[in-house]
Design a protein around this motif. Structure first.
Motif, mmCIF file in Angstrom:
data_model
loop_
_atom_site.group_PDB
_atom_site.id
_atom_site.type_symbol
_atom_site.label_atom_id
_atom_site.label_comp_id
_atom_site.label_asym_id
_atom_site.label_seq_id
_atom_site.Cartn_x
_atom_site.Cartn_y
_atom_site.Cartn_z
ATOM 1 N N PHE A 8 16.318 36.297 -10.601
ATOM 2 C CA PHE A 8 16.935 36.725 -11.857
ATOM 3 C C PHE A 8 18.469 36.681 -11.797
ATOM 4 O O PHE A 8 19.136 37.180 -12.708
ATOM 5 N N ASP A 9 19.000 36.089 -10.715
ATOM 6 C CA ASP A 9 20.453 35.863 -10.597
ATOM 7 C C ASP A 9 21.261 37.149 -10.762
ATOM 8 O O ASP A 9 22.354 37.137 -11.346
ATOM 9 N N ILE A 10 20.722 38.254 -10.278
ATOM 10 C CA ILE A 10 21.342 39.561 -10.512
ATOM 11 C C ILE A 10 22.646 39.705 -9.725
ATOM 12 O O ILE A 10 22.715 39.386 -8.538
ATOM 13 N N LYS A 11 23.643 40.187 -10.418
ATOM 14 C CA LYS A 11 24.959 40.405 -9.829
ATOM 15 C C LYS A 11 25.331 41.887 -9.916
ATOM 16 O O LYS A 11 24.766 42.641 -10.716
ATOM 17 N N LYS A 12 26.298 42.261 -9.100
ATOM 18 C CA LYS A 12 26.755 43.644 -9.091
ATOM 19 C C LYS A 12 27.231 44.049 -10.475
ATOM 20 O O LYS A 12 27.894 43.289 -11.167
ATOM 21 N N HIS A 13 26.861 45.260 -10.880
ATOM 22 C CA HIS A 13 27.188 45.875 -12.166
ATOM 23 C C HIS A 13 26.350 45.333 -13.332
ATOM 24 O O HIS A 13 26.653 45.612 -14.485
ATOM 25 N N ASP A 14 25.293 44.572 -13.008
ATOM 26 C CA ASP A 14 24.371 44.156 -14.066
ATOM 27 C C ASP A 14 23.586 45.355 -14.591
ATOM 28 O O ASP A 14 23.245 46.276 -13.835
ATOM 29 N N ILE A 15 23.316 45.318 -15.880
ATOM 30 C CA ILE A 15 22.468 46.314 -16.544
ATOM 31 C C ILE A 15 21.292 45.541 -17.122
ATOM 32 O O ILE A 15 21.461 44.732 -18.038
ATOM 33 N N ILE A 16 20.118 45.780 -16.577
ATOM 34 C CA ILE A 16 18.952 44.942 -16.842
ATOM 35 C C ILE A 16 17.903 45.715 -17.617
ATOM 36 O O ILE A 16 17.442 46.775 -17.187
ATOM 37 N N SER A 17 17.511 45.193 -18.774
ATOM 38 C CA SER A 17 16.427 45.782 -19.561
ATOM 39 C C SER A 17 15.167 44.953 -19.352
ATOM 40 O O SER A 17 15.211 43.720 -19.346
ATOM 41 N N ILE A 18 14.042 45.635 -19.183
ATOM 42 C CA ILE A 18 12.761 44.982 -18.913
ATOM 43 C C ILE A 18 11.819 45.243 -20.081
ATOM 44 O O ILE A 18 11.599 46.387 -20.474
ATOM 45 N N THR A 19 11.260 44.165 -20.646
ATOM 46 C CA THR A 19 10.362 44.265 -21.786
ATOM 47 C C THR A 19 9.050 43.546 -21.476
ATOM 48 O O THR A 19 8.953 42.791 -20.519
ATOM 49 N N GLY A 20 8.035 43.794 -22.306
ATOM 50 C CA GLY A 20 6.777 43.089 -22.135
ATOM 51 C C GLY A 20 5.644 44.000 -21.721
ATOM 52 O O GLY A 20 5.605 45.184 -22.065
ATOM 53 N N ALA A 21 4.714 43.451 -20.930
ATOM 54 C CA ALA A 21 3.523 44.198 -20.511
ATOM 55 C C ALA A 21 3.002 43.596 -19.211
ATOM 56 O O ALA A 21 3.369 42.486 -18.831
ATOM 57 N N GLY A 22 2.146 44.366 -18.539
ATOM 58 C CA GLY A 22 1.508 43.840 -17.342
ATOM 59 C C GLY A 22 2.393 43.810 -16.120
ATOM 60 O O GLY A 22 2.345 42.848 -15.348
ATOM 61 N N GLY A 23 3.191 44.877 -15.934
ATOM 62 C CA GLY A 23 3.970 44.939 -14.701
ATOM 63 C C GLY A 23 5.404 45.388 -14.846
ATOM 64 O O GLY A 23 6.184 45.271 -13.894
ATOM 65 N N LYS A 24 5.798 45.934 -15.999
ATOM 66 C CA LYS A 24 7.196 46.351 -16.185
ATOM 67 C C LYS A 24 7.628 47.379 -15.148
ATOM 68 O O LYS A 24 8.680 47.242 -14.519
ATOM 69 N N THR A 25 6.815 48.423 -14.974
ATOM 70 C CA THR A 25 7.181 49.487 -14.041
ATOM 71 C C THR A 25 7.191 48.979 -12.606
ATOM 72 O O THR A 25 8.082 49.313 -11.819
ATOM 73 N N SER A 26 6.225 48.142 -12.249
ATOM 74 C CA SER A 26 6.183 47.567 -10.906
ATOM 75 C C SER A 26 7.378 46.648 -10.668
ATOM 76 O O SER A 26 7.962 46.639 -9.579
ATOM 77 N N LEU A 27 7.748 45.881 -11.681
ATOM 78 C CA LEU A 27 8.916 45.011 -11.575
ATOM 79 C C LEU A 27 10.175 45.837 -11.374
ATOM 80 O O LEU A 27 11.017 45.517 -10.517
ATOM 81 N N MET A 28 10.309 46.907 -12.136
ATOM 82 C CA MET A 28 11.480 47.756 -12.010
ATOM 83 C C MET A 28 11.550 48.390 -10.625
ATOM 84 O O MET A 28 12.624 48.448 -10.006
ATOM 85 N N ALA A 29 10.416 48.840 -10.104
ATOM 86 C CA ALA A 29 10.384 49.458 -8.782
ATOM 87 C C ALA A 29 10.728 48.453 -7.686
ATOM 88 O O ALA A 29 11.470 48.770 -6.749
ATOM 89 N N SER A 30 10.200 47.236 -7.805
ATOM 90 C CA SER A 30 10.476 46.203 -6.809
ATOM 91 C C SER A 30 11.943 45.798 -6.827
ATOM 92 O O SER A 30 12.569 45.617 -5.769
ATOM 93 N N LEU A 31 12.492 45.665 -8.025
ATOM 94 C CA LEU A 31 13.913 45.337 -8.147
ATOM 95 C C LEU A 31 14.786 46.454 -7.585
ATOM 96 O O LEU A 31 15.772 46.191 -6.885
ATOM 97 N N ALA A 32 14.423 47.688 -7.875
ATOM 98 C CA ALA A 32 15.204 48.828 -7.395
ATOM 99 C C ALA A 32 15.248 48.845 -5.875
ATOM 100 O O ALA A 32 16.312 49.049 -5.273
ATOM 101 N N LEU A 33 14.108 48.629 -5.233
ATOM 102 C CA LEU A 33 14.049 48.642 -3.777
ATOM 103 C C LEU A 33 14.902 47.527 -3.188
ATOM 104 O O LEU A 33 15.657 47.734 -2.227
ATOM 105 N N SER A 34 14.797 46.332 -3.757
ATOM 106 C CA SER A 34 15.571 45.195 -3.255
ATOM 107 C C SER A 34 17.066 45.390 -3.471
ATOM 108 O O SER A 34 17.876 45.176 -2.554
ATOM 109 N N LEU A 35 17.441 45.835 -4.652
ATOM 110 C CA LEU A 35 18.857 45.994 -4.981
ATOM 111 C C LEU A 35 19.498 47.166 -4.243
ATOM 112 O O LEU A 35 20.712 47.172 -4.025
ATOM 113 N N SER A 36 18.689 48.136 -3.841
ATOM 114 C CA SER A 36 19.238 49.303 -3.134
ATOM 115 C C SER A 36 19.804 48.924 -1.770
ATOM 116 O O SER A 36 20.565 49.700 -1.177
ATOM 117 N N LYS A 37 19.464 47.745 -1.293
ATOM 118 C CA LYS A 37 20.020 47.263 -0.037
ATOM 119 C C LYS A 37 21.441 46.735 -0.226
ATOM 120 O O LYS A 37 22.152 46.492 0.758
#
Length: 233
Positions: A8-37
């Protein structure tokens, strides 16, 4: 394969909104764990989410209780919904005051009542204007199914505006193109992510879908949150 934040080409200070169905919360959790590094992450919502049980270092269940805990890498913040295991939005103004406390902000901006497919009501999704990227998500497993009200949130709206029958690339593309859908009013960086791509038939469906995916302003990504495998188009 790539890391989840890379596709998702995420850069520092990005503010990311997640929409849709079938995995939004899991996607947010996975991104949070990866970005926390790489920095400090805020996990929140502009609508409502289930009250998280894990995946954060600190949970605030009201804006009034929030403070900038420098020791916490992942902070989850929302307003506890009375008598329900849910968090609601802290509101646009409150969130805008604190986004600067974090290196990355992840916002679940859509609701689906745990169904794998949906059609938005007029108040959805809620994408704040300071959002820098929107990720729309759906599970590949819906492909080939016949549209029914037992797995489509707001089936009446879906059938009226998108159609009925076998869910194929045409229906998914129509859903993506709907101007009040995944990316309502948003004109910055847009991504569409197919989740649960795991079997040979899933990858075959992706290859077929690629042939009909024709959105110059939306980047197609796919993979499996469960398996931690991610791919670019």
């Amino acid at each position: 394969m790539y890391k989840i934040d890379e596709i998702f080409d995420i850069k520092k200070h990005d503010i990311i909104s997640i929409t849709g169905a079938g995995g939004k919360t899991s996607l947010m959790a996975s991104l949070a764990l990866s970005l926390s590094k790489k920095g400090r992450v805020l996990v929140t919502t502009s609508t409502k989410i289930a009250l998280p049980k894990e995946g954060f270092d600190r949970l605030f269940t009201s804006f009034d209780a929030y403070f900038d805990d420098k020791d916490a890498k992942i902070i989850c913040l929302g307003e506890k919904v009375p008598d329900k295991d849910k968090l609601a939005s802290i509101g646009y103004k409150n969130l805008s005051k604190i986004v600067g406390d974090f290196d990355y902000v992840l916002i679940e901006a859509d609701g689906c009542r745990n169904m794998p497919l949906k059609f938005r009501y007029p108040h959805e999704p809620v994408i704040y204007d300071f959002t820098t990227r929107v990720i729309g998500i759906l599970p590949i497993k819906i492909m080939g199914k016949v549209t029914k009200d037992d797995f489509i949130y707001n089936y009446q709206g879906f059938s009226k505006n998108i159609g009925t029958g076998i869910i194929d690339s045409k229906i998914i593309n129509k859903l993506i193109a709907y101007d009040k859908g995944f990316y309502k009013g948003f004109e910055k960086e847009k991504y569409f992510f197919f989740n649960q791509v795991e079997s040979k038939s899933d990858f075959y469906r992706i290859e077929e879908f690629k042939k009909e995916f024709n959105f110059a302003d939306i980047k197609l990504r796919y993979g499996s949150l469960k398996e931690g495998k991610f791919y670019e188009n």
